[in-house]
Scaffold this motif. Structure first.
Motif, PDB file in Angstrom:
ATOM      1  N   SER A 413       0.753  -1.275   0.041  1.00 24.96           N
ATOM      2  CA  SER A 413      -0.006  -0.042  -0.077  1.00 24.96           C
ATOM      3  C   SER A 413       0.853   1.538   0.069  1.00 24.96           C
ATOM      4  O   SER A 413       0.265   2.293  -0.299  1.00 24.96           O
ATOM      5  CB  SER A 413      -0.876   0.171   1.296  1.00 24.96           C
ATOM      6  OG  SER A 413      -0.299   0.078   2.456  1.00 24.96           O
ATOM      7  N   GLY A 414       2.121   0.989   0.639  1.00 23.94           N
ATOM      8  CA  GLY A 414       2.818   2.303   0.707  1.00 23.94           C
ATOM      9  C   GLY A 414       2.604   3.230   1.939  1.00 23.94           C
ATOM     10  O   GLY A 414       3.129   4.430   2.091  1.00 23.94           O
ATOM     11  N   SER A 415       1.590   2.806   2.644  1.00 26.83           N
ATOM     12  CA  SER A 415       1.131   3.716   3.658  1.00 26.83           C
ATOM     13  C   SER A 415       1.930   3.323   5.041  1.00 26.83           C
ATOM     14  O   SER A 415       2.339   2.100   5.376  1.00 26.83           O
ATOM     15  CB  SER A 415      -0.103   3.506   3.921  1.00 26.83           C
ATOM     16  OG  SER A 415      -0.705   4.036   5.066  1.00 26.83           O
ATOM     17  N   HIS A 416       2.308   4.411   5.928  1.00 33.26           N
ATOM     18  CA  HIS A 416       2.750   4.153   7.036  1.00 33.26           C
ATOM     19  C   HIS A 416       1.748   3.495   8.169  1.00 33.26           C
ATOM     20  O   HIS A 416       2.325   2.815   8.811  1.00 33.26           O
ATOM     21  CB  HIS A 416       3.235   5.554   7.668  1.00 33.26           C
ATOM     22  CG  HIS A 416       3.786   5.369   8.901  1.00 33.26           C
ATOM     23  ND1 HIS A 416       5.318   5.407   9.147  1.00 33.26           N
ATOM     24  CD2 HIS A 416       3.321   5.511  10.274  1.00 33.26           C
ATOM     25  CE1 HIS A 416       5.342   5.268  10.659  1.00 33.26           C
ATOM     26  NE2 HIS A 416       4.146   5.493  11.270  1.00 33.26           N
ATOM     27  N   PHE A 417       0.461   3.755   7.810  1.00 33.19           N
ATOM     28  CA  PHE A 417      -0.505   3.236   8.798  1.00 33.19           C
ATOM     29  C   PHE A 417      -0.939   2.129   8.457  1.00 33.19           C
ATOM     30  O   PHE A 417      -1.788   2.075   7.029  1.00 33.19           O
ATOM     31  CB  PHE A 417      -1.247   4.559   9.156  1.00 33.19           C
ATOM     32  CG  PHE A 417      -0.841   5.758   9.561  1.00 33.19           C
ATOM     33  CD1 PHE A 417      -0.488   5.839  10.863  1.00 33.19           C
ATOM     34  CD2 PHE A 417      -0.561   6.805   8.756  1.00 33.19           C
ATOM     35  CE1 PHE A 417       0.388   7.181  11.610  1.00 33.19           C
ATOM     36  CE2 PHE A 417       0.192   8.110   9.319  1.00 33.19           C
ATOM     37  CZ  PHE A 417       0.531   8.144  10.502  1.00 33.19           C
ATOM     38  N   VAL A 418      -0.925   1.037   8.792  1.00 29.58           N
ATOM     39  CA  VAL A 418      -1.699  -0.111   8.391  1.00 29.58           C
ATOM     40  C   VAL A 418      -2.512  -0.855   9.545  1.00 29.58           C
ATOM     41  O   VAL A 418      -2.096  -0.703  10.619  1.00 29.58           O
ATOM     42  CB  VAL A 418      -0.487  -1.281   8.081  1.00 29.58           C
ATOM     43  CG1 VAL A 418      -1.232  -2.521   7.735  1.00 29.58           C
ATOM     44  CG2 VAL A 418       0.394  -0.645   6.927  1.00 29.58           C
ATOM     45  N   PRO A 419      -3.772  -0.919   9.312  1.00 34.01           N
ATOM     46  CA  PRO A 419      -4.610  -1.646  10.323  1.00 34.01           C
ATOM     47  C   PRO A 419      -4.231  -2.749  10.831  1.00 34.01           C
ATOM     48  O   PRO A 419      -3.739  -3.868  10.084  1.00 34.01           O
ATOM     49  CB  PRO A 419      -6.090  -2.087   9.411  1.00 34.01           C
ATOM     50  CG  PRO A 419      -6.001  -1.251   8.271  1.00 34.01           C
ATOM     51  CD  PRO A 419      -4.642  -1.017   7.758  1.00 34.01           C
TER      52      PRO A 419
END
Length: 588
Positions: A413-419
């Motif tokens: 996802s390239g996101s720092h915040f992952v569920p």
């Protein structure tokens, strides 16, 4: 109380680090460990233990030596030399000692200096000192940053020394203060200099605060003197700190560090950086630490009410700097000015921030305990301490983490915040377990290490072996003592002779220039751990690209049928060749 800090440190270290190891000789193949492992082994082999002219000892390298913060490596060499224990075991034992014993005890000293009359805050410091998930574990995951591990583990103690001398009376104890300051500067110079800058960031507001208090209470300064006003002293003090900081930024010995343009982690917006700092989710995919967020908020409120807000300034500074080092819109000059002494590296900076948040969170938990004692009938003072400590420990240290679905990971996802489901401490255990898992293929796998150890049994001691470092053999010298020709995947600073070998080794039977280069090097064998393995089927360092064989054609073209080489040992795609071209040339 000291025993409580020690118990907490050992318990968390056992869970996060020691139990994550796949055995006492487990190792972690990261880029920086090429330097760490090889330098420690080089100290042991040469007995030339100087941080002022260090090197890996690789024959392929130019004869260049220089300063390197090598205290960690010197400790490894010292213990290995004194005990005869294998290097990987010594490295793991030292890392466990620094993380689980030295750092918690160092934190105890700082907490005792800051809160000599607050046993409640000192009590909760045992939990907060090991409660922040990233410190010190990120230093064992990124890089690894082992020099910083040693430096940061004693940073709290160095701060505490100065504070203790000032509280006891700097004028009366100036000799002791001067001696301890000099020893601290020397230690950080050998361990890692950015530990010294971390100390200065903490002490600057403390010193200004003490000077402002002293002037306010002084009978030597008139009541109308502007210096009687604390805000005037603060402005002058911060201006002086700025001038010193600016001078250090331009100091020639520090330019290589300060001007290092670290852009690899600039992937958050301003809002995302602020949110990550607020919920103390400072590592990619790390679950938020809500309990610590609440404790820190209560601590900041308590500091304002007690007029000790200076204690919160270093942590706020480092959190702001962390945001700059993660924000894609942050200007390079601003990052260099504020974070240059830490390579503008968010992972070093976040460790500084969490270190400075320890006393704030401890004070916050003490404040919450005092509130619970007032509001809950029949709850004793000790009962309130036990209740808050128990709830905090349960929420913050619960040993659980569930890996997110593959399509939601940050790599996809390239996101720092992952569920995520679990705690930040559980997440660090998961990362450590994955990194040290010998069953999970590494660039220098357990199978390849066993092959290298067979090689050591078959060749003469100290025999020089030409190798392709990208296949994992860059770690063979540091971990197992194989005298490899190339000890780093980077080729900058290597000799012209090594370039000839890299480009044309497979032509040794027909090219006299190659034969001369090999003869001058003294190499007798060639080691290949991934012969003919396609890039998309192999396991490599992050820094190894698909074009890694460019500049290594002389080894990439080497096969069992190449003239001038004799196969000594073969297992799958792993090979050990003896160089026979010299013998053939002499026969002719």
């Amino acid at each position: 109380m000291l025993a409580l800090y020690l118990l907490a440190g050992i318990a968390v270290c056992l869970y996060v680090y020691v139990l994550s190891l796949d055995g006492p000789e487990s190792y972690y193949c990261r880029y920086d460990n090429q330097t760490h492992y090889n330098l420690a082994r080089h100290f042991l082999d040469t007995s030339d233990w100087s941080a002022l002219h260090t090197g890996s000892g690789a024959v392929a390298d130019e004869a260049q030596t220089g300063y390197y913060p090598a205290a960690w490596h010197l400790l490894v060499a010292l213990v290995a030399s004194a005990t005869g224990i294998d290097m990987p075991i010594v490295m793991n034992a030292l890392n466990a000692m620094l993380s689980g014993v030295t750092y918690p005890l160092s934190s105890f000293v700082l907490m005792h200096a800051l809160f000599p009359a607050r046993r409640d805050a000192l009590f909760f410091g045992a939990f907060t000192s090991v409660g922040f998930a990233c410190l010190p574990w990120v230093l064992l995951l990124k890089g690894q940053l082992l020099a910083n591990l040693l430096s940061f583990s004693l940073t709290p103690a160095a701060i505490a020394l100065v504070i203790a001398y000032v509280h006891a009376g700097a004028r009366r104890h100036w000799k002791g203060l001067a001696l301890c300051s000099a020893l601290s500067v020397g230690f950080f110079g050998v361990a890692h200099p950015n530990g010294l800058f971390t100390v200065l960031v903490f002490l600057a507001p403390f010193v200004i605060h003490r000077i402002a208090d002293a002037i306010t209470q002084s009978t030597w300064i008139g009541s109308r003197n502007p210096l009687r006003k604390p805000w005037v002293v603060w402005i002058l003090g911060l201006a002086f700190a700025y001038l010193v900081w600016q001078a250090m930024l331009y100091a020639p010995p520090l330019q290589q560090v300060v001007l290092f343009n670290n852009t690899g982690n600039l992937n958050l917006s301003w809002a995302e950086s602020a949110y990550a700092a607020a919920i103390i989710s400072l590592y990619p995919e790390q679950p938020p630490q809500w309990a610590l967020t609440l404790a820190c908020a209560a601590g900041f409120v308590a500091l304002v009410r007690q007029r000790r807000f200076w204690l919160g300034l270093p942590a706020l500074y480092m959190l702001v700097v962390y945001g700059l080092c993660r924000c894609s819109d942050a200007p390079y000059t601003l990052r260099t000015f504020l974070a240059g002494f830490w390579y503008s590296d968010p992972y070093r900076v976040l460790c500084c921030a969490e270190l400075f948040l320890i006393p704030i969170a401890a004070l916050g938990l003490a404040t919450i305990a005092a509130y619970a004692h007032r509001k809950i009938d029949r709850l004793s003072w000790k009962g309130s301490l036990a209740l808050v400590a128990g709830v905090f420990a349960l929420v913050n240290f619960f040993p659980f983490y569930q890996e997110p679905p593959e399509d939601q990971s940050s790599e996809v996802s390239g996101s720092h915040f992952v569920p995520t489901v679990g705690t930040a401490v559980g997440y660090m255990h998961y990362l450590m377990e994955s990194g040290y898992d010998e069953g999970e293929e590494q660039v220098y796998s357990a199978e390849e290490q066993r092959f290298v150890r067979k090689v050591l049994e078959m060749i003469p001691g100290g025999a020089l072996v030409i190798n392709q470092p990208h296949d994992g053999s860059a770690f063979a010298y540091g971990l197992d003592g194989l005298n490899t020709y190339f000890r780093h995947i980077d080729t900058e600073g290597t000799t012209e002779q090594s370039r000839t070998i890299r480009d044309h080794l497979s032509d040794i039977a027909t090219d006299s220039t190659v034969r001369e280069a090999v003869r001058n090097s003294g190499a007798q064998y060639v080691l290949l751990l991934d012969q003919g393995l396609p890039y998309d089927e192999g396991r490599w360092l992050i820094q190894t690209g698909e074009d890694y064989e460019m500049g290594w054609e002389g080894l990439a073209n080497l096969t069992d049928d190449t003239p001038g080489f004799e196969t000594i040992l073969a297992d799958g795609d792993m090979r050990l060749y003896k160089i026979t071209a010299e013998e053939s040339a002499e026969d002719q």
